[in-house]
Design a protein around this motif. Structure first.
Motif, PDB file in Angstrom:
ATOM      1  N   UNK A 114       0.827  -1.213   0.000  1.00  0.00           N
ATOM      2  CA  UNK A 114       0.000   0.000   0.000  1.00  0.00           C
ATOM      3  C   UNK A 114       0.861   1.263   0.000  1.00  0.00           C
ATOM      4  N   UNK A 115       2.000   1.221   0.675  1.00  0.00           N
ATOM      5  CA  UNK A 115       2.910   2.373   0.679  1.00  0.00           C
ATOM      6  C   UNK A 115       3.507   2.593  -0.710  1.00  0.00           C
ATOM      7  N   UNK A 116       3.828   1.489  -1.394  1.00  0.00           N
ATOM      8  CA  UNK A 116       4.337   1.587  -2.763  1.00  0.00           C
ATOM      9  C   UNK A 116       3.230   2.084  -3.693  1.00  0.00           C
ATOM     10  N   UNK A 117       2.017   1.593  -3.474  1.00  0.00           N
ATOM     11  CA  UNK A 117       0.865   2.046  -4.263  1.00  0.00           C
ATOM     12  C   UNK A 117       0.707   3.558  -4.203  1.00  0.00           C
ATOM     13  N   UNK A 118       0.938   4.103  -3.050  1.00  0.00           N
ATOM     14  CA  UNK A 118       0.821   5.564  -2.858  1.00  0.00           C
ATOM     15  C   UNK A 118       1.827   6.319  -3.724  1.00  0.00           C
ATOM     16  N   UNK A 119       2.979   5.704  -4.003  1.00  0.00           N
ATOM     17  CA  UNK A 119       4.049   6.385  -4.725  1.00  0.00           C
ATOM     18  C   UNK A 119       3.943   6.285  -6.244  1.00  0.00           C
ATOM     19  N   UNK A 120       3.244   5.271  -6.755  1.00  0.00           N
ATOM     20  CA  UNK A 120       3.241   5.049  -8.201  1.00  0.00           C
ATOM     21  C   UNK A 120       2.089   5.792  -8.874  1.00  0.00           C
TER      22      UNK A 120
END
Length: 317
Positions: A114-120
């Protein structure tokens, strides 16, 4: 267009089937659209430390190259993004299933995803359930299940009407595949029918998968969770009857497909009942119209890669 593919799912010499669908998708994209592409493989099976090492090595690699798009397969492989707020290259993340639903890493895996999702910029998901798991980021989500080369699996069935052969889809040592339920179902079936054979679809070459699919009377999936299982699509293209738990997008895939059923619980008696129905059919009747269903869902490799390339163009404007 210069594209960097980052993945922890890719074939290795000791695990030739690992991430074969990712390799086939990236190869097809590269060939069809003449991409200048590079693969960065993080071998997490070899050591979890490789994910930590990638944080620094990936950022150095990206800084030295000028990529138009970065495509990350699996949430954990995007860990490097959380340590570099200055990457402004358009980025796509494909979530494959366990990265958003697994309890591995003490429950940290979905949190990292979810943290990576926020960045992409955009997130490719494989099934409807992923929408609810990532509802906060619905504006980034696009559903594009992995495709297959449908013609490759549209095969002639081997002529073996004596045995009733059941396929287990995956490595029986993986807990999420729920081999214990599969074993229980088969044991019950063997109490009254002695001609039962089992094929475990694990670490086969492409040709071995094709050859063994041709031998099946049924593919029996007992998994606790799946994303959009490739082996189900491959079996559909091969005309193999499928009985499965209600996981991933299997219910959508098998809707109105002849001689296939989806069971919404883990009661072995219900699986056994469906197996016995197949067993009672004449050998030549144990077929499906799965090939046509795949075509109607545009799950051929050409249609899937066209959708992904269009996404690259959208975020690269």
């Amino acid at each position: 267009m210069k594209v960097l593919f980052i993945t922890n799912m890719y074939p290795t010499s000791d695990y030739i089937y690992n991430g074969i669908h990712v390799k086939e998708q990236t190869d097809y994209l590269t060939s069809k659209y003449n991409l200048d592409s590079q693969i960065y493989f993080i071998n997490g099976r070899q050591s979890a430390i490789n994910y930590l090492k990638s944080i620094f090595s990936l950022n150095l690699f990206i800084n030295k190259n000028k990529f138009d798009v970065i495509h990350i397969h699996f949430g954990l492989t995007g860990l490097f993004l959380l340590f570099n707020p200055f990457i402004y290259i358009p980025t796509v993340l494909t979530i494959h299933g366990s990265d958003i639903s697994s309890s591995k890493l003490f429950g940290l895996l979905p949190i990292i995803t979810k943290m990576v999702t926020k960045r992409v910029n955009k997130v490719i998901i494989l099934n409807e359930n992923m929408y609810s798991l990532l509802s906060k980021y619905n504006y980034k989500l696009i559903q594009i299940p992995c495709g297959i080369n449908i013609k490759q699996f549209n095969i002639k069935r081997a002529n073996n009407p004596i045995s009733f052969t059941i396929g287990f889809p995956g490595d029986k040592r993986r807990p999420e595949k729920n081999f214990s339920l599969f074993e229980k179902i088969v044991k019950e079936l063997r109490n009254t029918h002695t001609n039962i054979e089992i094929i475990e679809f694990h670490n086969f070459t492409r040709q071995e998968v094709i050859d063994n699919l041709s031998k099946l009377d049924c593919l029996l999936m007992t998994s606790f969770r799946e994303g959009s299982p490739q082996i189900v699509k491959e079996a559909m293209a091969a005309g193999v009857p499928i009985i499965s738990t209600k996981v991933g997008d299997v219910e959508k895939l098998l809707e109105n497909v002849e001689n296939c059923s989806v069971i919404n619980n883990f009661d072995h008696t219900e699986f056994l009942e469906e197996l016995l129905k197949l067993y009672a059919l004449d050998y030549n009747e144990r077929i499906t119209n799965g090939y046509l269903k795949l075509e109607s869902l545009s799950l051929d490799q050409d249609s899937v890669t066209e959708a992904i390339y269009s996404l690259y163009q959208t975020i690269n404007k």
